[in-house]
Scaffold this active site. Structure first.
Site, PDB file in Angstrom:
ATOM      1  N   ASN A  59      -6.767  -0.460  -1.227  1.00 29.20           N
ATOM      2  CA  ASN A  59      -6.833   0.596   0.131  1.00 29.20           C
ATOM      3  C   ASN A  59      -8.751   0.491   0.137  1.00 29.20           C
ATOM      4  O   ASN A  59      -8.468  -0.136   1.486  1.00 29.20           O
ATOM      5  CB  ASN A  59      -6.812   1.817  -1.057  1.00 29.20           C
ATOM      6  CG  ASN A  59      -6.974   2.937   0.209  1.00 29.20           C
ATOM      7  OD1 ASN A  59      -6.287   3.207   1.762  1.00 29.20           O
ATOM      8  ND2 ASN A  59      -8.232   3.006   0.542  1.00 29.20           N
ATOM      9  N   HIS A  64      -3.668   0.418  -6.342  1.00 24.92           N
ATOM     10  CA  HIS A  64      -4.023   1.537  -5.283  1.00 24.92           C
ATOM     11  C   HIS A  64      -4.936   1.562  -5.109  1.00 24.92           C
ATOM     12  O   HIS A  64      -5.847   0.646  -3.460  1.00 24.92           O
ATOM     13  CB  HIS A  64      -4.155   3.188  -4.731  1.00 24.92           C
ATOM     14  CG  HIS A  64      -4.537   3.073  -3.597  1.00 24.92           C
ATOM     15  ND1 HIS A  64      -5.432   4.675  -3.805  1.00 24.92           N
ATOM     16  CD2 HIS A  64      -3.289   3.736  -3.115  1.00 24.92           C
ATOM     17  CE1 HIS A  64      -5.581   4.814  -2.657  1.00 24.92           C
ATOM     18  NE2 HIS A  64      -4.473   4.035  -1.748  1.00 24.92           N
ATOM     19  N   ILE A  98      -6.717   9.841  -0.921  1.00 25.02           N
ATOM     20  CA  ILE A  98      -6.782   8.692   0.797  1.00 25.02           C
ATOM     21  C   ILE A  98      -6.100   7.688   1.253  1.00 25.02           C
ATOM     22  O   ILE A  98      -5.430   6.686  -0.015  1.00 25.02           O
ATOM     23  CB  ILE A  98      -8.301   8.297   0.931  1.00 25.02           C
ATOM     24  CG1 ILE A  98      -8.782   8.486   1.973  1.00 25.02           C
ATOM     25  CG2 ILE A  98      -9.096   6.655   0.077  1.00 25.02           C
ATOM     26  CD1 ILE A  98     -10.161   7.890   2.423  1.00 25.02           C
ATOM     27  N   HIS A 125       0.619  -1.398   0.319  1.00 25.21           N
ATOM     28  CA  HIS A 125       0.094  -0.373   0.320  1.00 25.21           C
ATOM     29  C   HIS A 125       0.701   1.225  -0.219  1.00 25.21           C
ATOM     30  O   HIS A 125       1.095   1.976  -1.660  1.00 25.21           O
ATOM     31  CB  HIS A 125      -0.918   0.000   1.236  1.00 25.21           C
ATOM     32  CG  HIS A 125      -1.312   0.947   0.912  1.00 25.21           C
ATOM     33  ND1 HIS A 125      -1.943   1.785   2.621  1.00 25.21           N
ATOM     34  CD2 HIS A 125      -2.278   1.802   0.027  1.00 25.21           C
ATOM     35  CE1 HIS A 125      -3.591   2.191   1.974  1.00 25.21           C
ATOM     36  NE2 HIS A 125      -3.165   2.790   1.070  1.00 25.21           N
TER      37      HIS A 125
END
Length: 873
Positions: free
Chosen positions: A729, A725, A873, A534
């Site tokens: 995530n 991502h 985010i 991540h």
């Protein structure tokens, strides 16, 4: 060589009859006033109201905001051949607005004198004489004589004129390669890039727009405590790392190599990133900053205080589920201290207190259908293919598994798993047959953790380095057949590892030990996922591309227009991470196994990072999960046909690559055009030599001499910032919100016979399990953060969407982008159909949770689906 460029002048006819004398060019300016956008103003500050009144007074006595058109067709010999500049024009009626705009946007009319020697405007200068900044959305010029409408897509903060050395410039939505730029705009283009690069000195101020590089030297706080000192990450062969954005803050007194940190009481989370990279374009984005700040500065200390009086242990699995069903009961004084610090609407949004001193979380999807299916071997294995960290499993090619750690430092780290260990669970196959037929797989966390285990195990945490072997069954699912748990040798690192092999069991103490072994694997995987899959492989590696793009590719450049949407908010969320998540004693160090060695460990893994291997097809082949086969879709044959991350990911990857290929081909007709593009070559050179400078000598970097290289590079960047991502995530809370499924810490090793801990394990297996993994305090903090990070904002932009439909004036790229969006819609329908195919058991598994992480679109909130354009985010 390129032919000499002659700028085209579309239908510009000299006004010899004076027909346009006295004519005005009408424009519409759309902006957002600061007092309508600043979240802190919304929750109680009167500063925005006060400055707004002053700004209105400024409008009465002076021209508050002025704009000047810049010619794209007529250069001024007296001004370095820059385009001629028109007369200033002011916004009309600051007190009024044009109706029918959305949200906080306000529209204003501006009327420019028609000046024949301006010709076709290609840019405009803007000067803000107010005391506060505003967010400039766009300018549209209507019915420009002999041309039509011209669109300027801005999306930028404009500060008072005193903040800048010269007026801000914005270009029309035309796209030019450097060699094709009209002479009248060329100097403006070059000067704007110089301004964005800065001079590399001084502490950056909040209004600055300067993009520059630095190493990760701001994570420690040695001036407060020596225990908070951290090594500089990046800039050395010992700790190589991608670069982050430079802030220029002073160095610490204790360590001249480290940069000082912000004082939370004074500056909160106001860490510098270039102004247009900061949250605040809409209130929902700013809300994220305040949520993370509230967890770090209000919730965390309050909980730490509470657990000086409360037990930090879960009694049983029902006690864990009570976090979602009834809530965690907080002492009244603790709840009041939190309530006093956080505005009530935010308190309810983040913590959902029910008025009875409870802190309650939404039920994670993994236990919504079945509360115990997470414990099965099938689900444990399935999450390696369709969970939150699905890009690590490899096809086993050699036996026994070997280590890549330096034997001169760590001795012989070869696995102690034998064929006899495995063959009792291979459904009649031998190990050699299983390897030959691509039926053995490995989840290998050994090399990442072993160098740090001795130091980790000297703390209150206790852990192993793990290897997990899995077998592909006839029904297409995996089953774990052995777990190796290794510790540093008691006689020293050079003596190798001390390992134990655990085999599957369902009953008795062996069943409990097997459950614990899977938990140790999950602890390894949780830490590896958060720090590497991540943080490192998406957030950290993308930041240098953002910096280099803004430093070297003009907003007029086609590759800037292609990549810019995929950078939105990333530098800001990375800055917040350095402030509260990955810093010394931050939330990651507190709640994940590597603790203070977290970023060091990710630096160790970065040593093996290679840019070209971030391409999904290359990654799958490298891990042995696919082989090239022109007869198969996308040219790859997966060794596990039902591998949801790979199956769905290849659909998304190829859609992105097709869009990028078609777009690049429109602007670059030959490889020579790539080679002669000065901005592009400077961009790539700086990425290699500075942004990822610790790996600049690697032979695998693209030379950026062909269109194919440019297409592959841009596809990797977009894939990493969007789909990759999203895949690692937005499943964090759905899978990890139930802490027993993905524990982040282990606090004791497997008990030995004859100890009280072993007797407890025999009598109360679940109690022993819970006393081994993440305790209550760290669970509550971890859940508070990953819930925030797993949510979509209401203003999210997803793959295939753009902020402004007029992002370019070129019709063909607009058509191609529309085609890309339709392809993504088709893919989503295909993925939904797959999730209804009962033969594909890995897509839903025992927990009956379909794999949706690569669905392109999503609604607001905690959805476990949706691919945002960027790491926002």
């Amino acid at each position: 060589m390129f032919p000499k460029f002659v700028p085209s002048i579309p239908n510009v006819v000299p006004d010899v009859l004076g027909l346009n004398k006295g004519r005005k060019i009408k424009g519409t300016v759309v902006l957002i006033k600061k007092n309508l956008i600043d979240f802190s103003d919304v929750v109680g500050s009167v500063v925005g109201v006060t400055t707004s009144v002053v700004d209105q007074f400024t409008e009465v006595i002076a021209k508050g905001i002025t704009l000047q058109l810049v010619s794209s067709t007529n250069a001024d010999p007296a001004n370095e051949l820059k385009g001629k500049v028109g007369k200033p024009a002011s916004l009309e009626s600051w007190f009024g607005s044009i109706p029918n705009l959305t949200g906080a946007e306000t529209g204003f009319t501006v009327r420019f004198d028609y000046e024949e020697d301006i010709g076709v405007p290609g840019a405009f200068l803007i000067k803000n004489n107010h005391l506060t900044e505003f967010f400039l959305v766009r300018l549209t010029l209507h019915d420009v004589p002999n041309h039509g409408d011209i669109h300027f897509v801005c999306n930028s903060w404009v500060y008072p004129a005193s903040s800048y050395k010269s007026a801000r410039i914005f270009f029309a939505n035309k796209t030019y390669l450097p060699c094709e730029t009209p002479q009248a705009l060329l100097k403006y283009r070059e000067e704007e890039l110089v301004n964005l690069r800065g001079d590399g000195t001084g502490e950056r101020q909040k209004w600055d727009r300067i993009y520059d590089y630095d190493v990760y030297n701001d994570l420690g706080n040695p001036d407060i405590l020596t225990s908070l000192a951290r090594p500089v990450i990046g800039g050395s062969s010992t700790y190589p790392y991608p670069r982050r954005g430079r802030t220029g803050r002073p160095r610490t007194k204790s360590d001249p190599e480290s940069e000082s940190r912000l004082f939370p009481v004074v500056k909160d989370f106001d860490i510098y990133v270039p102004r247009d990279e900061r949250f605040g374009h809409l209130k929902t984005a700013d809300f994220l900053t305040y949520m993370l700040k509230s967890v770090d500065q209000n919730l965390r200390p309050a909980l730490e205080y509470a657990f000086t009086f409360l037990s930090n242990e879960f009694k049983d699995f029902e006690d864990v589920r009570e976090l979602y069903e009834g809530g965690f009961k907080l002492p009244h004084d603790v709840l009041k201290s939190i309530s006093d610090q956080i505005p009530t609407p935010m308190l309810k949004e983040i913590f959902r207190t029910d008025g009875e001193q409870s802190l309650r979380f939404p039920t994670p999807r993994i236990i919504q259908e079945n509360k115990s299916a997470w414990m099965t071997d099938e689900e444990f294995a399935r999450e390696m293919l369709a969970g939150v960290n699905p890009g690590l499993i490899c096809c086993l090619k050699e036996f026994p598994p070997k280590s890549k750690l330096d034997p001169n430092v760590y001795g012989d780290q070869t696995s102690t798993i034998t064929k006899q260990h495995l063959e009792i669970n291979l459904d009649g196959c031998t190990v050699d047959e299983a390897i030959r037929n691509n039926r053995l797989f490995i989840l290998d966390h050994h090399d990442a953790f072993m160098p740090y285990l001795r130091r980790i195990n000297e703390t209150s945490y206790k852990a192993y380095a793990s290897r997990t072997i899995l077998f592909l069954k006839e029904d297409g699912t995996l089953k774990p057949v052995a777990i190796e748990l290794s510790l540093p040798h008691p006689d020293g690192d050079k003596c190798g590892a001390e390992s134990t092999v655990i085999l599957p069991a369902e009953q008795g103490v062996e069943g409990t030990i097997w459950l614990l072994a899977k938990a140790y694997v999950s602890v390894n995987d949780s830490g590896y996922h958060q720090l590497i899959s991540h943080w490192l492989n998406t957030h950290a590696v993308i930041e240098p591309f953002i910096i280099a793009t803004n430093r070297h590719l003009s907003v007029l450049h086609p590759i800037h227009k292609l990549l810019h949407p995929h950078y939105r908010d990333t530098m800001n969320i990375n800055a917040l991470a350095r402030q509260a998540l990955i810093n010394a004693s931050g939330i990651i160090e507190l709640t994940f196994l590597p603790g203070k060695y977290a970023i060091e460990m990710s630096s160790l893994v970065y040593k093996n990072w290679a840019f070209h291997e971030q391409a999904l097809p290359v990654d799958l082949i490298k891990r042995g999960m696919a082989v090239e086969d022109p007869s198969c879709p996308h040219g790859l044959r997966l060794v596990i046909e039902d591998y949801p991350f790979a199956v769905d990911g290849l659909e998304i990857w190829n859609a992105i690559k097709t869009w990028v290929h078609d777009y690049v081909s429109f602007y670059y007709k030959t490889d020579e055009v790539v080679q002669q593009d000065t901005e592009l070559q400077c961009w790539w050179k700086e990425i290699v030599e500075v942004g990822h400078g610790d790996k600049k000598d690697e032979p695998w970097w693209f030379k950026m001499q062909t269109r194919d290289e440019l297409v592959e590079a841009c596809t990797i960047i977009i894939w990493t910032a969007s789909a990759l991502h999203a895949s690692v995530n937005f499943g964090q809370y759905p899978y990890g919100g139930y802490i027993v499924n993905r524990p982040t810490l282990s606090r004791r090793l497997i008990p030995k016979q004859g100890t009280p801990e072993y007797d407890e394990m025999v009598k109360s297996p679940h109690t022993a399990f819970l006393r081994t993994i993440t305790p209550k305090l760290q669970t509550l903090i971890d859940l508070s953060v990953i819930e925030i990070l797993s949510r979509h904002a209401s203003d999210e932009l997803y793959l295939g969407q753009r902020e402004d439909p007029n992002w370019t004036s070129d019709a063909k790229p607009l058509e191609l982008f529309k085609k890309f969006g339709k392809k993504l819609e088709e893919i989503e329908k295909k993925l939904i159909q797959r999730n209804h195919d009962e033969k594909l058991r890995n897509r839903t598994g025992p927990i009956n949770m379909p794999y949706t992480l690569l669905y392109p679109k999503s609604e607001k909130g905690l959805t476990a689906k949706g691919i945002p354009n960027s790491i926002s985010i």
